[in-house]
Motif scaffolding. Structure first.
Motif, mmCIF file in Angstrom:
data_model
loop_
_atom_site.group_PDB
_atom_site.id
_atom_site.type_symbol
_atom_site.label_atom_id
_atom_site.label_comp_id
_atom_site.label_asym_id
_atom_site.label_seq_id
_atom_site.Cartn_x
_atom_site.Cartn_y
_atom_site.Cartn_z
ATOM 1 N N ARG A 148 3.645 -1.415 -15.078
ATOM 2 C CA ARG A 148 4.595 -1.319 -13.997
ATOM 3 C C ARG A 148 4.647 -0.169 -13.366
ATOM 4 N NH1 ARG A 148 7.615 -5.627 -14.118
ATOM 5 N NH2 ARG A 148 9.037 -4.835 -12.758
ATOM 6 N N VAL A 149 5.362 -0.321 -12.043
ATOM 7 C CA VAL A 149 5.182 0.821 -11.048
ATOM 8 C C VAL A 149 6.856 0.820 -10.650
ATOM 9 C CG1 VAL A 149 4.630 1.639 -8.618
ATOM 10 C CG2 VAL A 149 2.880 0.770 -10.358
ATOM 11 N N GLN A 150 7.285 2.078 -10.865
ATOM 12 C CA GLN A 150 8.795 2.237 -10.037
ATOM 13 C C GLN A 150 8.618 3.335 -9.024
ATOM 14 O OE1 GLN A 150 10.684 3.257 -13.835
ATOM 15 N NE2 GLN A 150 11.647 1.392 -13.909
ATOM 16 N N LEU A 151 9.109 3.116 -7.934
ATOM 17 C CA LEU A 151 8.615 3.948 -6.693
ATOM 18 C C LEU A 151 10.051 4.215 -6.166
ATOM 19 C CD1 LEU A 151 8.428 2.558 -3.810
ATOM 20 C CD2 LEU A 151 6.293 1.977 -4.973
ATOM 21 N N GLU A 152 10.227 5.362 -5.374
ATOM 22 C CA GLU A 152 11.428 5.689 -4.493
ATOM 23 C C GLU A 152 10.839 6.400 -3.356
ATOM 24 O OE1 GLU A 152 15.718 7.784 -3.906
ATOM 25 O OE2 GLU A 152 14.799 7.784 -5.884
ATOM 26 N N LEU A 178 0.932 -1.179 0.177
ATOM 27 C CA LEU A 178 -0.057 -0.107 -0.036
ATOM 28 C C LEU A 178 0.916 1.168 0.101
ATOM 29 C CD1 LEU A 178 -2.001 -2.234 0.469
ATOM 30 C CD2 LEU A 178 -3.152 -0.493 2.226
ATOM 31 N N VAL A 179 0.552 2.298 -1.070
ATOM 32 C CA VAL A 179 1.647 3.199 -1.006
ATOM 33 C C VAL A 179 0.651 4.587 -1.167
ATOM 34 C CG1 VAL A 179 2.907 4.496 -3.109
ATOM 35 C CG2 VAL A 179 3.024 1.815 -2.678
ATOM 36 N N PRO A 180 0.940 5.451 0.033
ATOM 37 C CA PRO A 180 0.146 6.730 -0.095
ATOM 38 C C PRO A 180 0.706 7.757 -0.911
ATOM 39 C CG PRO A 180 1.789 6.542 1.605
ATOM 40 C CD PRO A 180 2.099 5.297 1.005
ATOM 41 N N VAL A 181 0.008 7.864 -2.033
ATOM 42 C CA VAL A 181 0.285 8.722 -3.329
ATOM 43 C C VAL A 181 0.477 10.113 -2.661
ATOM 44 C CG1 VAL A 181 -0.445 6.920 -4.702
ATOM 45 C CG2 VAL A 181 -2.091 8.683 -4.401
ATOM 46 N N GLN A 182 -0.136 10.686 -1.828
ATOM 47 C CA GLN A 182 0.106 12.103 -1.409
ATOM 48 C C GLN A 182 1.086 12.617 -0.589
ATOM 49 O OE1 GLN A 182 -3.570 13.753 0.200
ATOM 50 N NE2 GLN A 182 -4.818 12.636 -1.343
ATOM 51 N N SER A 183 1.994 11.302 -0.201
ATOM 52 C CA SER A 183 3.100 11.677 0.610
ATOM 53 C C SER A 183 4.442 12.232 -0.127
ATOM 54 C CB SER A 183 3.572 10.384 1.263
ATOM 55 O OG SER A 183 4.783 10.643 1.848
ATOM 56 N N PRO A 184 4.721 13.322 0.586
ATOM 57 C CA PRO A 184 6.116 14.091 0.130
ATOM 58 C C PRO A 184 7.175 13.184 -0.035
ATOM 59 C CG PRO A 184 5.543 14.986 2.112
ATOM 60 C CD PRO A 184 4.478 13.990 1.844
ATOM 61 N N ALA A 185 7.060 12.002 0.628
ATOM 62 C CA ALA A 185 8.362 11.000 0.707
ATOM 63 C C ALA A 185 8.236 10.186 -0.462
ATOM 64 C CB ALA A 185 8.181 10.147 1.922
ATOM 65 N N LEU A 186 7.503 10.175 -1.455
ATOM 66 C CA LEU A 186 7.334 9.341 -2.271
ATOM 67 C C LEU A 186 7.673 9.936 -3.948
ATOM 68 C CD1 LEU A 186 6.135 6.667 -3.828
ATOM 69 C CD2 LEU A 186 3.995 7.788 -3.937
ATOM 70 N N ARG A 187 8.271 9.097 -4.684
ATOM 71 C CA ARG A 187 8.553 9.648 -6.184
ATOM 72 C C ARG A 187 7.809 8.278 -6.764
ATOM 73 N NH1 ARG A 187 14.729 11.127 -7.055
ATOM 74 N NH2 ARG A 187 13.636 11.327 -9.247
ATOM 75 N N LEU A 188 7.049 8.617 -7.675
ATOM 76 C CA LEU A 188 6.528 7.478 -8.545
ATOM 77 C C LEU A 188 6.115 7.535 -9.791
ATOM 78 C CD1 LEU A 188 4.328 4.792 -7.911
ATOM 79 C CD2 LEU A 188 2.500 6.752 -7.875
ATOM 80 N N GLN A 189 6.324 6.444 -10.634
ATOM 81 C CA GLN A 189 6.134 6.284 -11.954
ATOM 82 C C GLN A 189 5.259 5.164 -12.332
ATOM 83 O OE1 GLN A 189 9.684 6.142 -14.199
ATOM 84 N NE2 GLN A 189 10.535 8.000 -13.662
ATOM 85 N N ASN A 190 4.245 5.434 -12.922
ATOM 86 C CA ASN A 190 3.339 4.381 -13.083
ATOM 87 C C ASN A 190 2.694 4.619 -14.358
ATOM 88 O OD1 ASN A 190 0.975 2.524 -13.216
ATOM 89 N ND2 ASN A 190 -0.226 4.147 -12.010
ATOM 90 N N ASN A 191 3.166 3.338 -15.359
ATOM 91 C CA ASN A 191 2.580 3.567 -16.875
ATOM 92 C C ASN A 191 1.603 2.444 -16.944
ATOM 93 O OD1 ASN A 191 3.779 0.716 -16.626
ATOM 94 N ND2 ASN A 191 5.321 1.163 -17.903
ATOM 95 N N GLY A 192 0.781 2.189 -15.780
ATOM 96 C CA GLY A 192 -0.346 1.105 -16.001
ATOM 97 C C GLY A 192 0.061 -0.225 -16.118
#
Length: 278
Positions: A82-86, A66-80
């Motif tokens: 695959r997901v890449q996150l930091e 579970l990834v909180p997408v509004q968090s400033p700690a998150l960098r997210l790439q989602n192409n539908g």
């Protein structure tokens, strides 16, 4: 009028936390429905409630990260696909993951809590019940545990189901006996040692650089990669099924107490697990 279903089902998952890192969790899900009675004198048939909620939670929450997408700690790439996150932790450490989209739940919230996940789930479930159901109230709570427990995350590449996802987890009790007597001291020791731990298989480790483990494997759902601070990992020379976890704990404890008969009951979430004897 209200219809309730307490402890309808439980979900096992992991989530990202700015302080704790990747946290394995298990929650009971309960539901409360507000509405008018239909022609059968029901708000909604219990069978429909259970099937709808269980199926949706199994598909969209269970065994995901579970990834909180509004968090400033998150960098997210989602192409539908695959997901890449930091994920940046508050102590400067970081977590990276590259995985199939189905391995994560992108929760519209700044942090993952029982309340924020319940609100997100309610929004996703809108319109999936009969028209006389005016409101769905969903709530989550952890199992009441009297004793030691730990939160762990892992992935099982050989599993045909969703356990193959590299970052899912559980909140689990641990029970240990020495010569048929429960050892609260050992239980607490392992609960503290494995608090918010990532349990990894040695053969899935591809690198250790600057205090950061890199894990990778290919499973039926696709390719998975995870980068974790080494201080938050524990490596095993087997897969991390609950059977191997129980066996590993029993072997390590036996090595420290060679004259004792050792029994370990390791749980995987709620009311299931494995027992190992040494």
């Amino acid at each position: 009028m209200q219809l309730f279903v307490d402890q309808l089902t439980n979900v096992d998952f992991s989530y990202l936390d700015a302080h704790r890192g990747i946290v394995g969790e298990t929650w009971w899900a309960s539901a409360l429905l507000d509405g008018a009675l239909d022609d059968e004198g029901m708000i909604c048939d219990f069978g429909i409630v259970k099937k709808t909620l269980r199926n949706w939670l199994d598909l969209e929450v269970d065994h995901r990260l579970l990834v909180p997408v509004q968090s400033p700690a998150l960098r997210l790439q989602n192409n539908g696909e695959r997901v890449q996150l930091e994920w940046q932790l508050d102590n400067g450490e970081h977590i990276k993951m590259d995985a199939p989209r189905e391995a994560v739940a992108l929760v519209d919230a700044a942090s993952i809590t029982a309340q924020s996940v319940a609100q997100w789930c309610r929004e996703q479930l809108r319109g999936q019940f009969p028209v006389n159901v005016e409101q769905l109230r969903l709530s989550f709570e952890p199992e009441a545990i009297d004793g030691a427990f730990y939160h762990y995350s892992h992935g099982l590449k050989k599993h045909n189901g969703n356990c193959q996802r590299i970052a899912h987890g559980h909140r689990s009790r641990i029970q240990i006996w020495l010569n048929d007597r429960r050892s609260a001291e050992l239980e607490q020791e392992w609960a503290e040692r494995w608090a918010d731990i990532y349990l990894a298989t040695e053969e899935d480790t591809i690198a250790l650089n600057d205090g950061q483990y890199e894990f990778a494997y290919t499973a039926r759902q696709g390719e998975f990669r995870l980068s974790m601070p080494a201080s938050r990992c524990y490596l095993m020379n087997t897969d991390t099924t609950v059977e191997f976890i129980a066996s590993h704990l029993a072997a390590v404890i036996k090595a420290g107490h060679p004259q004792a008969n050792v029994k370990v009951k390791a749980f995987e979430g709620v009311n299931k697990g494995a027992i190992a004897l040494r």
